[in-house]
Design a protein around this motif. Structure first.
Motif, mmCIF file in Angstrom:
data_model
loop_
_atom_site.group_PDB
_atom_site.id
_atom_site.type_symbol
_atom_site.label_atom_id
_atom_site.label_comp_id
_atom_site.label_asym_id
_atom_site.label_seq_id
_atom_site.Cartn_x
_atom_site.Cartn_y
_atom_site.Cartn_z
ATOM 1 N N ALA A 10 0.828 -1.213 0.000
ATOM 2 C CA ALA A 10 0.000 0.000 0.000
ATOM 3 C C ALA A 10 0.860 1.260 0.000
ATOM 4 O O ALA A 10 0.547 2.249 -0.672
ATOM 5 C CB ALA A 10 -0.935 -0.010 1.209
ATOM 6 N N ALA A 11 1.960 1.239 0.758
ATOM 7 C CA ALA A 11 2.845 2.403 0.797
ATOM 8 C C ALA A 11 3.489 2.640 -0.566
ATOM 9 O O ALA A 11 3.593 3.776 -1.037
ATOM 10 C CB ALA A 11 3.917 2.199 1.864
ATOM 11 N N ALA A 12 3.905 1.556 -1.219
ATOM 12 C CA ALA A 12 4.494 1.686 -2.550
ATOM 13 C C ALA A 12 3.465 2.179 -3.560
ATOM 14 O O ALA A 12 3.763 3.005 -4.428
ATOM 15 C CB ALA A 12 5.074 0.343 -2.996
ATOM 16 N N GLN A 13 2.214 1.691 -3.434
ATOM 17 C CA GLN A 13 1.149 2.102 -4.350
ATOM 18 C C GLN A 13 0.865 3.599 -4.210
ATOM 19 O O GLN A 13 0.738 4.315 -5.206
ATOM 20 C CB GLN A 13 -0.118 1.301 -4.058
ATOM 21 N N ALA A 14 0.786 4.066 -2.960
ATOM 22 C CA ALA A 14 0.509 5.485 -2.728
ATOM 23 C C ALA A 14 1.624 6.357 -3.295
ATOM 24 O O ALA A 14 1.380 7.407 -3.897
ATOM 25 C CB ALA A 14 0.331 5.740 -1.233
ATOM 26 N N PHE A 15 2.871 5.917 -3.117
ATOM 27 C CA PHE A 15 4.004 6.688 -3.633
ATOM 28 C C PHE A 15 3.986 6.723 -5.158
ATOM 29 O O PHE A 15 4.231 7.764 -5.769
ATOM 30 C CB PHE A 15 5.312 6.076 -3.133
ATOM 31 N N MET A 16 3.685 5.572 -5.793
ATOM 32 C CA MET A 16 3.663 5.523 -7.256
ATOM 33 C C MET A 16 2.602 6.468 -7.818
ATOM 34 O O MET A 16 2.847 7.200 -8.783
ATOM 35 C CB MET A 16 3.398 4.098 -7.737
ATOM 36 N N LEU A 17 1.413 6.472 -7.204
ATOM 37 C CA LEU A 17 0.339 7.335 -7.692
ATOM 38 C C LEU A 17 0.682 8.811 -7.501
ATOM 39 O O LEU A 17 0.335 9.653 -8.326
ATOM 40 C CB LEU A 17 -0.967 6.999 -6.967
ATOM 41 N N ALA A 18 1.385 9.117 -6.389
ATOM 42 C CA ALA A 18 1.747 10.507 -6.123
ATOM 43 C C ALA A 18 2.896 10.987 -7.000
ATOM 44 O O ALA A 18 3.122 12.192 -7.129
ATOM 45 C CB ALA A 18 2.118 10.669 -4.647
ATOM 46 N N SER A 19 3.620 10.043 -7.613
ATOM 47 C CA SER A 19 4.786 10.412 -8.423
ATOM 48 C C SER A 19 4.418 10.891 -9.818
ATOM 49 O O SER A 19 5.289 11.278 -10.588
ATOM 50 C CB SER A 19 5.744 9.212 -8.537
ATOM 51 N N GLY A 20 3.132 10.821 -10.155
ATOM 52 C CA GLY A 20 2.706 11.302 -11.460
ATOM 53 C C GLY A 20 2.652 10.193 -12.492
ATOM 54 O O GLY A 20 2.982 9.039 -12.216
ATOM 55 N N GLY A 74 3.331 7.737 -15.771
ATOM 56 C CA GLY A 74 4.518 7.142 -16.372
ATOM 57 C C GLY A 74 5.332 6.256 -15.459
ATOM 58 O O GLY A 74 6.307 5.661 -15.888
ATOM 59 N N ASP A 75 4.950 6.164 -14.162
ATOM 60 C CA ASP A 75 5.681 5.314 -13.216
ATOM 61 C C ASP A 75 7.188 5.560 -13.312
ATOM 62 O O ASP A 75 7.957 4.670 -13.689
ATOM 63 C CB ASP A 75 5.364 3.835 -13.479
ATOM 64 N N PRO A 76 7.661 6.765 -12.971
ATOM 65 C CA PRO A 76 9.075 7.112 -13.174
ATOM 66 C C PRO A 76 10.053 6.258 -12.382
ATOM 67 O O PRO A 76 11.221 6.162 -12.738
ATOM 68 C CB PRO A 76 9.136 8.583 -12.726
ATOM 69 N N HIS A 77 9.588 5.616 -11.304
ATOM 70 C CA HIS A 77 10.490 4.804 -10.486
ATOM 71 C C HIS A 77 10.431 3.314 -10.844
ATOM 72 O O HIS A 77 11.125 2.504 -10.239
ATOM 73 C CB HIS A 77 10.162 4.987 -9.000
ATOM 74 N N GLY A 78 9.574 2.947 -11.802
ATOM 75 C CA GLY A 78 9.501 1.554 -12.232
ATOM 76 C C GLY A 78 8.965 0.612 -11.178
ATOM 77 O O GLY A 78 9.333 -0.561 -11.138
ATOM 78 N N LEU A 79 8.056 1.090 -10.316
ATOM 79 C CA LEU A 79 7.530 0.250 -9.238
ATOM 80 C C LEU A 79 6.481 -0.740 -9.728
ATOM 81 O O LEU A 79 6.182 -1.719 -9.047
ATOM 82 C CB LEU A 79 6.927 1.137 -8.137
ATOM 83 N N ASP A 80 5.919 -0.491 -10.901
ATOM 84 C CA ASP A 80 4.874 -1.366 -11.438
ATOM 85 C C ASP A 80 5.448 -2.654 -12.008
ATOM 86 O O ASP A 80 4.739 -3.628 -12.231
ATOM 87 C CB ASP A 80 4.089 -0.607 -12.519
ATOM 88 N N GLY A 81 6.747 -2.691 -12.247
ATOM 89 C CA GLY A 81 7.356 -3.885 -12.815
ATOM 90 C C GLY A 81 7.067 -4.000 -14.297
ATOM 91 O O GLY A 81 6.694 -3.042 -14.964
ATOM 92 N N SER A 82 7.199 -5.214 -14.818
ATOM 93 C CA SER A 82 7.071 -5.422 -16.260
ATOM 94 C C SER A 82 5.650 -5.730 -16.712
ATOM 95 O O SER A 82 5.371 -5.762 -17.901
ATOM 96 C CB SER A 82 7.987 -6.575 -16.697
ATOM 97 N N ASP A 83 4.717 -5.963 -15.753
ATOM 98 C CA ASP A 83 3.373 -6.352 -16.179
ATOM 99 C C ASP A 83 2.471 -5.160 -16.479
ATOM 100 O O ASP A 83 1.424 -5.303 -17.104
ATOM 101 C CB ASP A 83 2.707 -7.250 -15.135
ATOM 102 N N ASN A 84 2.866 -3.955 -16.004
ATOM 103 C CA ASN A 84 2.109 -2.731 -16.296
ATOM 104 C C ASN A 84 0.627 -2.866 -15.951
ATOM 105 O O ASN A 84 -0.250 -2.475 -16.724
ATOM 106 C CB ASN A 84 2.265 -2.352 -17.775
ATOM 107 N N ASP A 85 0.341 -3.426 -14.770
ATOM 108 C CA ASP A 85 -1.056 -3.583 -14.376
ATOM 109 C C ASP A 85 -1.523 -2.492 -13.422
ATOM 110 O O ASP A 85 -2.628 -2.542 -12.903
ATOM 111 C CB ASP A 85 -1.284 -4.958 -13.739
ATOM 112 N N GLY A 86 -0.668 -1.488 -13.187
ATOM 113 C CA GLY A 86 -1.058 -0.386 -12.326
ATOM 114 C C GLY A 86 -0.917 -0.664 -10.854
ATOM 115 O O GLY A 86 -1.315 0.154 -10.024
#
Length: 235
Positions: A41-51, A53-65
């Protein structure tokens, strides 16, 4: 004389536009990975707040959001999708599940069917190997438990690189929060090897066969017929 000199210097600087030189400030960008977050959940919140394009690559290779899905829960969800072209994308079906593949290094051999693995980009996780069950060594050692653990130390020694693969027919985690994965080392299926050595039985949870069930069952029959491992001493 000093006053005239100062005025001359000031005029010279003005002529070259150098009267207000302000050094540009560099902006430090800190890259984050899944190991920086205690929960999904913490990683998800950070990814959404980062804008976007997922600039930190936290979504991995599956691109499922979904960010860092191997991190422990509590788990977050993706943000609502925007309204586009008169049709809400929220009505679209969710992305199809994908097989998860990760590499990591063995940190500890817990017993004959469980490892602790440092997964690259994720952190240390407990991994329960899909499809096998070995005698217990905790809460009372069962016959064959120590031998199964020793064989696992040979198949996946501490420090070795392993490949973790999920199975879409099984849950992502068990009731203890351990990742459920096939474990492969140097192209060899570690769980299948335990069955072949007679150190593990084939384990089908909740009557839901895993994708490699028939292969494991065939290897088990051979191990039992040849009285290998615990088939000779315990079962």
């Amino acid at each position: 004389m000093t006053t005239h000199l100062a005025r001359a210097v000031a005029l010279a600087l003005a002529a070259f536009g150098l009267t207000s030189i302000v050094p540009a400030q560099a902006t430090a960008i800190i890259d984050r990975d899944c190991g920086d977050f205690a929960t999904q959940a913490a990683a998800q919140a950070f990814m959404l707040a980062s804008g976007p394009g997922d600039p930190h690559g936290l979504d991995g290779s599956d691109n499922d959001g979904r960010a860092c899905e191997s991190n422990p829960c509590p788990c977050g969800t993706t943000a609502p999708q925007p309204f586009v072209g008169g049709t809400s994308t929220q009505n679209n079906p969710p992305p199809a599940p994908v097989v998860r593949r990760n590499r990591g290094n063995v940190v500890k051999v817990t017993d004959g069917d469980t490892l602790k693995v440092r997964i690259r980009g994720v952190g240390v996780r407990d991994v329960r190997i899909i499809g096998i069950d070995t005698p217990e060594v905790y809460g009372g050692t069962e016959c064959g438990g120590k031998d199964a653990s020793e064989r696992m130390r040979e198949l996946a020694p501490v420090g070795s690189t392993v490949r973790l693969i999920s199975d879409l027919s099984q849950a992502d985690r068990d009731r203890y929060g351990r990742l459920l994965r096939y474990v492969e080392r140097k192209g060899k299926d570690v769980g299948r090897a335990q069955v072949n050595l007679g150190q593990a039985k084939v384990y089908v949870y909740n009557h839901q066969p895993f994708r490699r069930t028939s292969n494991y069952q065939r290897v088990k029959r051979n191990a039992r017929q040849n009285a290998r491992g615990s088939w000779n001493t315990c079962w």
